[in-house]
Design a protein around this motif. Structure first.
Motif, short mmCIF file in Angstrom:
data_model
loop_
_atom_site.label_atom_id
_atom_site.label_comp_id
_atom_site.label_asym_id
_atom_site.label_seq_id
_atom_site.Cartn_x
_atom_site.Cartn_y
_atom_site.Cartn_z
N LEU A 93 0.75 -1.33 0.09
CA LEU A 93 0.13 -0.18 -0.14
C LEU A 93 0.93 1.23 0.13
O LEU A 93 0.52 2.29 -0.72
CB LEU A 93 -0.96 0.06 1.22
N ASN A 94 1.76 1.37 0.91
CA ASN A 94 2.89 2.45 0.69
C ASN A 94 3.52 2.59 -0.29
O ASN A 94 3.72 3.62 -0.89
CB ASN A 94 3.69 2.37 2.01
N ARG A 95 3.86 1.59 -0.89
CA ARG A 95 4.85 1.70 -2.38
C ARG A 95 3.57 2.19 -3.32
O ARG A 95 3.97 2.95 -4.34
CB ARG A 95 5.18 0.12 -2.77
N ALA A 96 2.59 1.65 -3.56
CA ALA A 96 1.23 2.21 -4.40
C ALA A 96 1.44 3.88 -4.33
O ALA A 96 1.22 4.71 -5.22
CB ALA A 96 0.22 1.44 -4.24
N GLU A 97 1.11 4.27 -2.96
CA GLU A 97 0.85 5.52 -2.61
C GLU A 97 2.19 6.37 -3.04
O GLU A 97 1.94 7.47 -3.53
CB GLU A 97 0.69 5.60 -1.06
N ALA A 98 3.57 5.76 -2.76
CA ALA A 98 4.75 6.52 -3.26
C ALA A 98 4.86 6.65 -4.53
O ALA A 98 4.99 7.72 -5.20
CB ALA A 98 5.81 5.94 -2.45
N ARG A 99 4.27 5.71 -5.49
CA ARG A 99 4.60 5.84 -6.72
C ARG A 99 3.31 6.96 -7.34
O ARG A 99 3.77 7.68 -8.17
CB ARG A 99 4.20 4.47 -7.59
N ARG A 100 2.19 6.68 -6.79
CA ARG A 100 1.22 7.78 -7.04
C ARG A 100 1.91 9.19 -6.71
O ARG A 100 1.63 10.19 -7.68
CB ARG A 100 -0.19 7.54 -6.43
N ARG A 101 2.28 9.42 -5.72
CA ARG A 101 2.79 10.92 -5.25
C ARG A 101 4.10 11.10 -6.13
O ARG A 101 4.23 12.32 -6.70
CB ARG A 101 3.14 10.96 -3.88
N LEU A 102 4.81 10.38 -6.68
CA LEU A 102 5.91 10.65 -7.23
C LEU A 102 5.62 10.79 -8.79
O LEU A 102 6.08 11.94 -9.40
CB LEU A 102 6.85 9.37 -7.55
N ASP A 103 4.47 10.21 -9.48
CA ASP A 103 3.95 10.66 -10.64
C ASP A 103 3.12 11.97 -10.50
O ASP A 103 3.57 12.81 -11.32
CB ASP A 103 3.00 9.56 -11.03
N GLU A 104 2.35 12.23 -9.65
CA GLU A 104 1.89 13.36 -9.17
C GLU A 104 2.91 14.65 -9.20
O GLU A 104 2.83 15.75 -10.02
CB GLU A 104 0.85 13.66 -8.19
N THR A 105 4.14 14.29 -8.58
CA THR A 105 4.96 15.55 -8.34
C THR A 105 5.49 15.53 -9.80
O THR A 105 6.13 16.80 -10.27
CB THR A 105 6.24 15.05 -7.57
N GLY A 106 5.64 14.54 -10.55
CA GLY A 106 6.59 14.83 -11.78
C GLY A 106 5.61 15.48 -12.75
O GLY A 106 6.25 16.17 -13.50
N ARG A 107 4.39 15.27 -12.85
CA ARG A 107 3.44 15.88 -13.56
C ARG A 107 3.38 17.56 -13.22
O ARG A 107 3.61 18.31 -14.10
CB ARG A 107 1.98 15.48 -13.23
N LEU A 108 3.59 17.71 -12.07
CA LEU A 108 3.33 19.09 -11.48
C LEU A 108 4.73 19.83 -11.84
O LEU A 108 4.62 21.06 -12.14
CB LEU A 108 3.16 19.18 -10.14
N ARG A 109 5.97 19.12 -11.69
CA ARG A 109 7.17 19.75 -11.99
C ARG A 109 7.16 20.16 -13.40
O ARG A 109 8.19 20.85 -13.87
CB ARG A 109 8.34 18.90 -11.39
N SER A 110 6.57 19.31 -14.24
CA SER A 110 6.74 19.52 -15.70
C SER A 110 6.30 20.97 -16.03
O SER A 110 6.66 21.39 -17.17
CB SER A 110 5.99 18.88 -16.44
N ARG A 111 5.59 21.51 -15.16
CA ARG A 111 4.86 23.12 -15.22
C ARG A 111 5.85 23.87 -14.39
O ARG A 111 5.20 24.25 -13.23
CB ARG A 111 3.45 23.14 -15.29
N GLN A 112 7.07 23.95 -14.66
CA GLN A 112 7.94 24.53 -13.69
C GLN A 112 7.36 25.82 -13.06
O GLN A 112 7.48 25.98 -11.76
CB GLN A 112 9.34 24.57 -14.23
N GLU A 113 7.04 26.89 -13.72
CA GLU A 113 6.59 28.27 -13.24
C GLU A 113 5.40 28.07 -12.12
O GLU A 113 5.53 28.75 -11.26
CB GLU A 113 6.32 29.12 -14.21
N SER A 114 4.52 27.45 -12.70
CA SER A 114 3.39 27.52 -11.83
C SER A 114 3.62 26.44 -10.58
O SER A 114 3.13 26.61 -9.40
CB SER A 114 1.95 26.82 -12.50
#
Length: 136
Positions: A93-114
């Protein structure tokens, strides 16, 4: 198993925090010269704490109980839901949550300024930061 000194240092630090909030009567540490296990002295201190904190009736002395055989405590063939029912584990469960958060962080970081402005706004809000007032 562990040096008692670390527990005593932690107790002193926590006791200061409780005292700072005027709640020093709500904190207590009990020591027993025994191996790393539940002892009568520690259990009775725990019972007394819960009686006082939760305003509960009843004795605070340890009472003998019959311990059930280990096999009778199991409600699944292996005694573990994850292995008997092929369920999730805390790790999976923790591994799946960590992957979800990493994916979300990557998506957010792709729009660096915002992303950067959102991180700064969040840091200000979480920390309670207030800009210094200018003297007039």
């Amino acid at each position: 198993m562990f040096s008692i000194q670390g527990a005593r240092e932690a107790r002193d630090e926590v006791a200061r925090a409780f005292k700072a909030f005027g709640a020093d009567a709500n904190f207590l540490m009990v020591e027993d010269d025994a191996p790393h296990a539940s002892t009568v002295k520690n259990r009775e201190a725990l019972y007394a704490f819960f009686r006082k904190a939760l305003d509960l009736p009843g004795p605070t002395r340890d009472e003998p109980v019959e311990i059930m055989p280990f096999e009778e405590l199991n409600v699944t063939p292996t005694g573990q839901l994850a292995t008997s029912l092929r369920g999730e584990t805390v790790f999976s469960l923790n591994r799946a949550e960590a992957r979800r958060r990493l994916d979300e962080t990557g998506r957010l970081r792709s729009r660096q300024e915002s992303h950067q402005s959102a991180v700064l706004a969040s840091a200000r809000q979480l920390s309670g930061y207030r800009a210094p007032e200018t003297g007039k």
